[in-house]
Design a protein around this motif. Structure first.
Motif, short mmCIF file in Angstrom:
data_model
loop_
_atom_site.label_atom_id
_atom_site.label_comp_id
_atom_site.label_asym_id
_atom_site.label_seq_id
_atom_site.Cartn_x
_atom_site.Cartn_y
_atom_site.Cartn_z
N ASN A 238 -5.21 -10.59 -7.13
CA ASN A 238 -5.24 -9.18 -6.79
C ASN A 238 -6.59 -8.64 -7.23
OD1 ASN A 238 -2.61 -8.97 -5.78
ND2 ASN A 238 -1.74 -8.62 -7.80
N TYR A 305 -5.32 -10.72 -2.27
CA TYR A 305 -5.28 -9.34 -1.79
C TYR A 305 -6.35 -8.45 -2.41
CZ TYR A 305 -0.69 -10.77 -0.10
OH TYR A 305 0.33 -11.43 0.53
N GLU A 312 -2.25 -3.09 0.21
CA GLU A 312 -2.75 -4.46 0.08
C GLU A 312 -3.39 -4.92 1.39
OE1 GLU A 312 0.55 -6.90 -1.04
OE2 GLU A 312 0.41 -6.37 -3.16
N GLU A 314 -5.18 -8.35 3.00
CA GLU A 314 -5.38 -9.77 2.76
C GLU A 314 -6.87 -10.12 2.79
OE1 GLU A 314 -3.90 -14.16 4.36
OE2 GLU A 314 -3.18 -12.33 5.33
#
Length: 327
Positions: A238, A305, A312, A314
């Motif tokens: 993340n 992400y 979010e 990708e």
């Protein structure tokens, strides 16, 4: 085929698939996300990396030194030697070659690196100067950093700002175009970004403190570097958009040219992963050496992400660098 380095799928399909012979002395070999090859030499290992300079008309001597030495630094060590091959088109002048070598020798000396060999040739095979260099270093085998050894929960740290090298190249090569929109101050600040493209200091610091991986941000930009590290270790991440440092100059120039600063070549920026218990010490040591650093995310089990405004997005495998859209 698109301009720029081959994407990961093509690399696997038409490059890596042909390399079948293996020697036991090779400890780290070519792979997605690995900056260096490492060869066993007993107590020590030889660390090597090679990269060309093809997308910049100015400062090529300086850039050739730093982008290669940066890869050695991503293994946590100081580079010691450099070999350079210069391919120049027919109209190249002696003064241009002299300037390239003056730049390269000066920058290498600053890093305590010797230019130990190479080749210089005028050829019809190129239409602009191309420099390909190979950097080498020496490392204790017990200290080798592999980008395939990232752990779930590791923090992701970036140094300096995103789009660093690309901004500098654009400001030099498109100076006339930019001058119609931007002040002299902004252009000069952008041009000076090529002064900060070395990551040798942060690489050595990261190696001493125990980074689980380090990756110099080159073609594909910050998001490309993060994708490659995660792919090498088969993990996710993340990344938080509001934690990523981007200079005003980069933001404004990229907006003007309609390119993404997070996908813009950025030698001088290093992505480092490290266990949470070492995160604070690493940032403290970097800042003691005058290197800005910030935590921009963490390693997860799966899924890569970019998180922006609670949404979010990708992170995809790196494609042709944004630089090639404008130069």
């Amino acid at each position: 085929m698109k301009v720029g380095k081959l994407d990961s799928e093509l690399l696997e399909k038409i490059v890596f698939s042909h390399i079948k012979f293996r020697r036991k002395e090779v400890l780290v070999r070519s792979g997605i996300g690995e900056d260096c090859a490492v060869v066993d030499f007993g107590e020590y290992a030889l660390v090597m990396s090679t990269d060309p300079i093809t997308g910049a008309a100015n400062e090529v001597g300086k850039l050739a030194v730093h982008i290669n030495c940066n890869d050695i630094a991503s293994n946590g060590i100081q580079p010691l030697g450099l070999m350079m091959t210069i391919l120049a088109p027919e109209k190249t002048t002696e003064k241009e070659i002299d300037q390239i070598m003056e730049q390269a020798a000066s920058e290498a000396a600053k890093l305590n690196v010797e230019i130990i060999g190479g080749h210089t040739e005028v050829t019809r095979a190129v239409n602009r100067i191309v420099i390909s260099a190979t950097a080498i270093g020496k490392q204790l085998k017990s200290s080798i950093v592999r980008n395939s050894e990232v752990k779930i929960g590791d923090k992701i740290i970036m140094t300096k700002t995103a789009g660093l090298e690309g901004t500098g190249i654009i400001a030099h090569d498109l100076e006339e175009k930019l001058s119609s929109t931007f002040s002299r101050e902004i252009i000069e600040k952008a041009q000076k970004m090529v002064e900060y493209i070395s990551v040798v200091k942060e690489g050595v610091i990261g190696g001493k403190i125990g980074a689980s991986s380090m990756h110099d941000v080159t073609e594909g930009g910050l998001l490309g570097a993060v994708w490659e590290i995660c792919s090498a270790s088969k993990v996710g991440c993340n990344i938080y958009r509001d934690k990523i440092a981007i200079s005003k100059e980069t933001e404004e120039i990229c907006k003007f040219l309609n390119i993404n600063p997070l996908k813009l070549i950025s030698s001088g920026t290093m992505v480092i992963t490290i266990s949470p218990d070492k995160e604070e010490k690493l940032i403290k040591e970097l800042k003691k050496s005058g290197i800005d650093a910030s935590v921009i995310g963490e390693i997860t089990v799966t899924g890569k992400y970019l998180i922006e405004n609670n949404r979010e997005f990708e992170i995809e495998s790196p494609q042709s660098d944004e630089l090639y859209k404008v130069i």
